[in-house]
Write an enzyme that holds these catalytic residues in place. Structure first.
Site, PDB file in Angstrom:
ATOM      1  N   PRO A   1       0.987  -1.238   0.127  1.00  0.00           N
ATOM      2  CA  PRO A   1      -0.018   0.051  -0.092  1.00  0.00           C
ATOM      3  C   PRO A   1       0.886   1.299  -0.028  1.00  0.00           C
ATOM      4  O   PRO A   1       2.133   1.368   0.325  1.00  0.00           O
ATOM      5  CB  PRO A   1      -0.779  -0.149   1.239  1.00  0.00           C
ATOM      6  CG  PRO A   1      -0.404  -1.644   1.709  1.00  0.00           C
ATOM      7  CD  PRO A   1       0.700  -2.038   1.313  1.00  0.00           C
ATOM      8  N   ASP A   2       0.330   2.505  -0.428  1.00  0.00           N
ATOM      9  CA  ASP A   2       0.839   3.564  -0.548  1.00  0.00           C
ATOM     10  C   ASP A   2       0.634   4.442   0.693  1.00  0.00           C
ATOM     11  O   ASP A   2      -0.284   5.233   0.712  1.00  0.00           O
ATOM     12  CB  ASP A   2       0.392   4.351  -1.833  1.00  0.00           C
ATOM     13  CG  ASP A   2       0.911   5.756  -1.939  1.00  0.00           C
ATOM     14  OD1 ASP A   2       2.001   6.114  -1.220  1.00  0.00           O
ATOM     15  OD2 ASP A   2       0.166   6.746  -2.842  1.00  0.00           O
ATOM     16  N   ALA A   3       1.092   3.908   1.780  1.00  0.00           N
ATOM     17  CA  ALA A   3       0.902   4.243   3.120  1.00  0.00           C
ATOM     18  C   ALA A   3       2.077   4.399   3.905  1.00  0.00           C
ATOM     19  O   ALA A   3       2.006   4.154   5.020  1.00  0.00           O
ATOM     20  CB  ALA A   3       0.048   3.164   3.913  1.00  0.00           C
TER      21      ALA A   3
ATOM     22  N   ASN B   1      -2.885   6.888   0.912  1.00  0.00           N
ATOM     23  CA  ASN B   1      -3.076   7.306  -0.563  1.00  0.00           C
ATOM     24  C   ASN B   1      -4.399   8.097  -0.593  1.00  0.00           C
ATOM     25  O   ASN B   1      -5.229   7.697   0.125  1.00  0.00           O
ATOM     26  CB  ASN B   1      -3.050   6.235  -1.465  1.00  0.00           C
ATOM     27  CG  ASN B   1      -3.227   6.692  -2.931  1.00  0.00           C
ATOM     28  OD1 ASN B   1      -4.389   6.592  -3.332  1.00  0.00           O
ATOM     29  ND2 ASN B   1      -2.495   7.085  -3.656  1.00  0.00           N
TER      30      ASN B   1
END
Ligand code: SPV
Ligand code: MG
Length: 275
Positions: free
Chosen positions: A44-46, A109
């Protein structure tokens, strides 16, 4: 590029190959997208990857390109001191443009539900000021990105934040929106009065033609993730086809040739060096 007038078009990528294909198509810069770089690891873009990992991805792109990489640096990987360190490291790696966003670290994100809490505007303005004070020389461009609209705040809040970020020394502002139309962005542009160049990311309002965006006052358009989405769709269909057919004949006319790969690898140039 901005001084030359006209709109600057930027395409997202996560590796040198994607960057080179964007450059080949005419894009004037390549966005080292945190969404793409993390998705390339199936993560994930986290804020899971570290600054070093994002920097390595951006630097690998820059090494292969003659156009600049605009590095998506999320929140700057921590507080203002992290931002200072980030600017030193990115500049040392040859990156000349970065984007920082005004969410809390760790960030999520922009299109995901939840996790869109904003950093107080004065704290983010301090990060921008720190970034500008940390750069060596003039050739470094800091984009201040507000997630005000993403977090559900009104256009007035986005405007207020962008004015503060401009006061803090931002070279451009990025106004992000996940609305299905460009109406919030148009409202922002009507009141911004060109204090700094405006960057937009038309992912959820894909019908905004670049010339119309330019006429509305946009200076930079980032097509942040279309390359990755094309890759997923195309690779998925290729693998399925090969698996279902039992051979790859059906694909041969639609996939790149091995000589195309060699050209992208600049094999001939490397042969010359060796000779
Ligand atoms: C990215 O491409 O990583 C971006 C744009 O920051 S977004 O995915 O819309 O947050
Ligand atoms: Mg990002």
């Amino acid at each position: 590029m901005l001084d030359e007038g006209g709109v600057v078009r930027v395409a997202g990528a996560h590796d040198a190959l994607g960057g080179v294909l964007a450059q080949e198509s005419g894009f004037q810069a390549v966005w080292s997208s945190s969404l793409e770089v993390s998705a390339a690891r199936c993560l994930p873009d986290a804020s899971l990857l570290t600054m070093t990992e994002y920097l390595q991805a951006a630097a690998n792109m820059q090494k292969a390109l003659s156009v600049p990489v605009v590095a998506d640096c999320d929140t700057g990987y921590g507080n203002a001191m992290n931002v200072a360190h980030m600017v030193h490291e990115y500049q040392a790696a040859g990156i000349t443009a970065v984007s920082l966003e005004d969410k809390l670290f760790p960030k999520m994100n922009s299109f995901a539900a939840g996790g869109q809490t904003l950093l107080p505007a004065e704290e983010f303005a301090h990060k921008i000021e720190t970034a500008k004070n940390s750069q060596q020389g003039d050739d470094f461009f800091v984009i201040a990105r507000t997630e005000a609209l993403i977090s559900g705040q009104p256009v007035a809040e986005a405007l207020d934040r962008c004015h503060r970020y401009a006061d803090a020394g931002a070279d451009a502002v990025l106004i992000h929106s996940k609305a299905r139309t460009n109406s919030q962005i148009l409202e922002f542009l009507a009141q911004w009065q060109g204090r700094r160049p405006v960057v937009v990311v038309p992912t959820t309002y894909p019908d905004w033609h670049v010339e119309d965006a330019a006429r509305a006052g946009v200076s930079v358009v980032i097509y942040a993730n279309q390359g990755l989405r094309a890759t997923i769709a195309s690779m998925r269909s290729a693998f399925r086809s090969i698996y279902q057919h039992g051979d790859s004949t059906a694909l041969e006319d639609s996939i790149a040739s091995v000589s195309d790969i060699f050209a992208l690898q600049r094999l001939a140039d490397w042969r010359k060096l060796e000779a």
